[in-house]
Design a protein around this motif. Structure first.
Motif, PDB file in Angstrom:
ATOM      1  N   HIS A   1       0.834  -1.214   0.000  1.00 53.43           N
ATOM      2  CA  HIS A   1       0.000   0.000   0.000  1.00 53.43           C
ATOM      3  C   HIS A   1       0.864   1.259   0.000  1.00 53.43           C
ATOM      4  O   HIS A   1       0.536   2.248  -0.645  1.00 53.43           O
ATOM      5  CB  HIS A   1      -0.926   0.001   1.211  1.00 53.43           C
ATOM      6  N   VAL A   2       1.968   1.205   0.713  1.00 51.37           N
ATOM      7  CA  VAL A   2       2.860   2.358   0.784  1.00 51.37           C
ATOM      8  C   VAL A   2       3.469   2.644  -0.583  1.00 51.37           C
ATOM      9  O   VAL A   2       3.650   3.800  -0.952  1.00 51.37           O
ATOM     10  CB  VAL A   2       3.965   2.126   1.839  1.00 51.37           C
ATOM     11  N   THR A   3       3.760   1.600  -1.350  1.00 53.48           N
ATOM     12  CA  THR A   3       4.372   1.818  -2.655  1.00 53.48           C
ATOM     13  C   THR A   3       3.406   2.455  -3.641  1.00 53.48           C
ATOM     14  O   THR A   3       3.840   2.970  -4.662  1.00 53.48           O
ATOM     15  CB  THR A   3       4.909   0.510  -3.245  1.00 53.48           C
ATOM     16  N   GLU A   4       2.115   2.420  -3.356  1.00 57.35           N
ATOM     17  CA  GLU A   4       1.125   3.058  -4.230  1.00 57.35           C
ATOM     18  C   GLU A   4       0.968   4.545  -3.947  1.00 57.35           C
ATOM     19  O   GLU A   4       0.304   5.246  -4.678  1.00 57.35           O
ATOM     20  CB  GLU A   4      -0.239   2.388  -4.067  1.00 57.35           C
ATOM     21  N   GLN A   5       1.564   5.025  -2.881  1.00 61.61           N
ATOM     22  CA  GLN A   5       1.424   6.420  -2.489  1.00 61.61           C
ATOM     23  C   GLN A   5       2.711   7.180  -2.825  1.00 61.61           C
ATOM     24  O   GLN A   5       3.685   7.103  -2.088  1.00 61.61           O
ATOM     25  CB  GLN A   5       1.152   6.520  -0.991  1.00 61.61           C
ATOM     26  N   PRO A   6       2.728   7.900  -3.929  1.00 61.48           N
ATOM     27  CA  PRO A   6       3.951   8.627  -4.274  1.00 61.48           C
ATOM     28  C   PRO A   6       4.273   9.699  -3.240  1.00 61.48           C
ATOM     29  O   PRO A   6       3.385  10.379  -2.738  1.00 61.48           O
ATOM     30  CB  PRO A   6       3.630   9.247  -5.626  1.00 61.48           C
ATOM     31  N   GLY A   7       5.531   9.794  -2.897  1.00 66.36           N
ATOM     32  CA  GLY A   7       5.969  10.780  -1.919  1.00 66.36           C
ATOM     33  C   GLY A   7       5.800  10.340  -0.484  1.00 66.36           C
ATOM     34  O   GLY A   7       6.105  11.086   0.432  1.00 66.36           O
ATOM     35  N   GLN A   8       5.318   9.125  -0.249  1.00 63.92           N
ATOM     36  CA  GLN A   8       5.122   8.599   1.094  1.00 63.92           C
ATOM     37  C   GLN A   8       6.115   7.457   1.338  1.00 63.92           C
ATOM     38  O   GLN A   8       6.363   6.655   0.451  1.00 63.92           O
ATOM     39  CB  GLN A   8       3.704   8.068   1.287  1.00 63.92           C
ATOM     40  N   CYS A   9       6.672   7.401   2.529  1.00 63.23           N
ATOM     41  CA  CYS A   9       7.630   6.354   2.891  1.00 63.23           C
ATOM     42  C   CYS A   9       7.144   5.601   4.130  1.00 63.23           C
ATOM     43  O   CYS A   9       6.375   6.116   4.924  1.00 63.23           O
ATOM     44  CB  CYS A   9       9.010   6.942   3.160  1.00 63.23           C
ATOM     45  N   TYR A  10       7.639   4.411   4.276  1.00 59.60           N
ATOM     46  CA  TYR A  10       7.286   3.514   5.371  1.00 59.60           C
ATOM     47  C   TYR A  10       8.422   3.547   6.385  1.00 59.60           C
ATOM     48  O   TYR A  10       9.572   3.327   6.028  1.00 59.60           O
ATOM     49  CB  TYR A  10       7.105   2.125   4.769  1.00 59.60           C
ATOM     50  N   TYR A  11       8.131   3.852   7.639  1.00 57.93           N
ATOM     51  CA  TYR A  11       9.147   3.977   8.676  1.00 57.93           C
ATOM     52  C   TYR A  11       8.801   3.123   9.888  1.00 57.93           C
ATOM     53  O   TYR A  11       7.660   2.712  10.061  1.00 57.93           O
ATOM     54  CB  TYR A  11       9.256   5.431   9.159  1.00 57.93           C
ATOM     55  N   ARG A  12       9.801   2.912  10.737  1.00 59.56           N
ATOM     56  CA  ARG A  12       9.622   2.303  12.063  1.00 59.56           C
ATOM     57  C   ARG A  12      10.262   3.232  13.082  1.00 59.56           C
ATOM     58  O   ARG A  12      11.360   3.725  12.870  1.00 59.56           O
ATOM     59  CB  ARG A  12      10.318   0.946  12.150  1.00 59.56           C
ATOM     60  N   ASP A  13       9.565   3.429  14.200  1.00 58.75           N
ATOM     61  CA  ASP A  13      10.177   4.232  15.240  1.00 58.75           C
ATOM     62  C   ASP A  13      11.054   3.351  16.121  1.00 58.75           C
ATOM     63  O   ASP A  13      11.197   2.154  15.875  1.00 58.75           O
ATOM     64  CB  ASP A  13       9.120   5.001  16.043  1.00 58.75           C
ATOM     65  N   ARG A  14      11.638   3.926  17.138  1.00 54.86           N
ATOM     66  CA  ARG A  14      12.573   3.165  17.962  1.00 54.86           C
ATOM     67  C   ARG A  14      11.897   2.085  18.799  1.00 54.86           C
ATOM     68  O   ARG A  14      12.567   1.232  19.357  1.00 54.86           O
ATOM     69  CB  ARG A  14      13.375   4.098  18.850  1.00 54.86           C
ATOM     70  N   TYR A  15      10.564   2.125  18.876  1.00 49.68           N
ATOM     71  CA  TYR A  15       9.827   1.095  19.605  1.00 49.68           C
ATOM     72  C   TYR A  15       9.309  -0.009  18.692  1.00 49.68           C
ATOM     73  O   TYR A  15       8.608  -0.905  19.139  1.00 49.68           O
ATOM     74  CB  TYR A  15       8.653   1.731  20.364  1.00 49.68           C
ATOM     75  N   GLY A  16       9.619   0.073  17.405  1.00 45.64           N
ATOM     76  CA  GLY A  16       9.195  -0.945  16.452  1.00 45.64           C
ATOM     77  C   GLY A  16       7.843  -0.698  15.816  1.00 45.64           C
ATOM     78  O   GLY A  16       7.387  -1.493  15.015  1.00 45.64           O
ATOM     79  N   ARG A  17       7.193   0.407  16.161  1.00 44.58           N
ATOM     80  CA  ARG A  17       5.900   0.724  15.568  1.00 44.58           C
ATOM     81  C   ARG A  17       6.096   1.236  14.146  1.00 44.58           C
ATOM     82  O   ARG A  17       7.035   1.968  13.862  1.00 44.58           O
ATOM     83  CB  ARG A  17       5.166   1.765  16.400  1.00 44.58           C
ATOM     84  N   ARG A  18       5.187   0.869  13.260  1.00 44.75           N
ATOM     85  CA  ARG A  18       5.266   1.291  11.863  1.00 44.75           C
ATOM     86  C   ARG A  18       4.392   2.509  11.632  1.00 44.75           C
ATOM     87  O   ARG A  18       3.327   2.638  12.212  1.00 44.75           O
ATOM     88  CB  ARG A  18       4.762   0.172  10.954  1.00 44.75           C
ATOM     89  N   TYR A  19       4.874   3.386  10.766  1.00 43.24           N
ATOM     90  CA  TYR A  19       4.055   4.535  10.381  1.00 43.24           C
ATOM     91  C   TYR A  19       4.459   5.002   8.986  1.00 43.24           C
ATOM     92  O   TYR A  19       5.521   4.662   8.486  1.00 43.24           O
ATOM     93  CB  TYR A  19       4.158   5.664  11.397  1.00 43.24           C
ATOM     94  N   ILE A  20       3.586   5.783   8.363  1.00 47.88           N
ATOM     95  CA  ILE A  20       3.798   6.307   7.020  1.00 47.88           C
ATOM     96  C   ILE A  20       3.901   7.823   7.130  1.00 47.88           C
ATOM     97  O   ILE A  20       3.108   8.460   7.818  1.00 47.88           O
ATOM     98  CB  ILE A  20       2.638   5.924   6.085  1.00 47.88           C
ATOM     99  N   ASP A  21       4.892   8.382   6.452  1.00 47.07           N
ATOM    100  CA  ASP A  21       5.082   9.825   6.490  1.00 47.07           C
ATOM    101  C   ASP A  21       5.693  10.273   5.163  1.00 47.07           C
ATOM    102  O   ASP A  21       6.053   9.431   4.333  1.00 47.07           O
ATOM    103  CB  ASP A  21       6.010  10.202   7.664  1.00 47.07           C
ATOM    104  N   ASP A  22       5.809  11.585   4.973  1.00 51.50           N
ATOM    105  CA  ASP A  22       6.425  12.101   3.763  1.00 51.50           C
ATOM    106  C   ASP A  22       7.877  11.645   3.680  1.00 51.50           C
ATOM    107  O   ASP A  22       8.582  11.580   4.701  1.00 51.50           O
ATOM    108  CB  ASP A  22       6.385  13.630   3.748  1.00 51.50           C
ATOM    109  N   CYS A  23       8.318  11.339   2.483  1.00 54.59           N
ATOM    110  CA  CYS A  23       9.711  10.935   2.251  1.00 54.59           C
ATOM    111  C   CYS A  23      10.624  12.154   2.381  1.00 54.59           C
ATOM    112  O   CYS A  23      10.209  13.275   2.058  1.00 54.59           O
ATOM    113  CB  CYS A  23       9.883  10.319   0.875  1.00 54.59           C
ATOM    114  N   PRO A  24      11.858  11.946   2.825  1.00 52.38           N
ATOM    115  CA  PRO A  24      12.791  13.072   2.873  1.00 52.38           C
ATOM    116  C   PRO A  24      13.130  13.555   1.463  1.00 52.38           C
ATOM    117  O   PRO A  24      13.145  12.778   0.517  1.00 52.38           O
ATOM    118  CB  PRO A  24      14.017  12.500   3.562  1.00 52.38           C
ATOM    119  N   ARG A  25      13.365  14.813   1.335  1.00 52.96           N
ATOM    120  CA  ARG A  25      13.662  15.370   0.001  1.00 52.96           C
ATOM    121  C   ARG A  25      15.116  15.323  -0.293  1.00 52.96           C
ATOM    122  O   ARG A  25      16.005  15.459   0.337  1.00 52.96           O
ATOM    123  CB  ARG A  25      13.146  16.788  -0.087  1.00 52.96           C
TER     124      ARG A  25
END
Length: 85
Positions: A61-85
């Motif tokens: 699903h993340v790959t279908e969203q241009p400009g969005q990246c898939y991340y994990r925080d230091r606790y292992g939780r996943r989230y989606i946010d804008d990709c770094p430029r």
């Protein structure tokens, strides 16, 4: 030979799907193989397929969203946010 035929049919079945569907399919198959190999029973394969399918769908699903990246925080939780430029 049977395994090769199943893999070819699987590849053909996901050829025209969206990235989310492809990710879910590939994740479910991979999870089932790994879960079955580790536990040696059907229950482990089913759990692996469920976990792999959900994970694959999220990643797909993340790959279908241009400009969005898939991340994990230091606790292992996943989230989606804008990709770094």
């Amino acid at each position: 030979m049977k395994k090769a035929i199943v893999l070819v049919l699987l590849a053909l079945s996901v050829a025209s799907c969206t990235q989310t569907e492809k990710g879910a399919g590939i994740g479910a198959v991979s999870g089932a193989i790994i879960g079955g190999a580790i536990t040696g029973d059907v229950r482990g394969a089913a759990v692996g397929a469920a976990i792999g399918g959900v994970s694959g769908a999220v990643i797909g699903h993340v790959t279908e969203q241009p400009g969005q990246c898939y991340y994990r925080d230091r606790y292992g939780r996943r989230y989606i946010d804008d990709c770094p430029r």
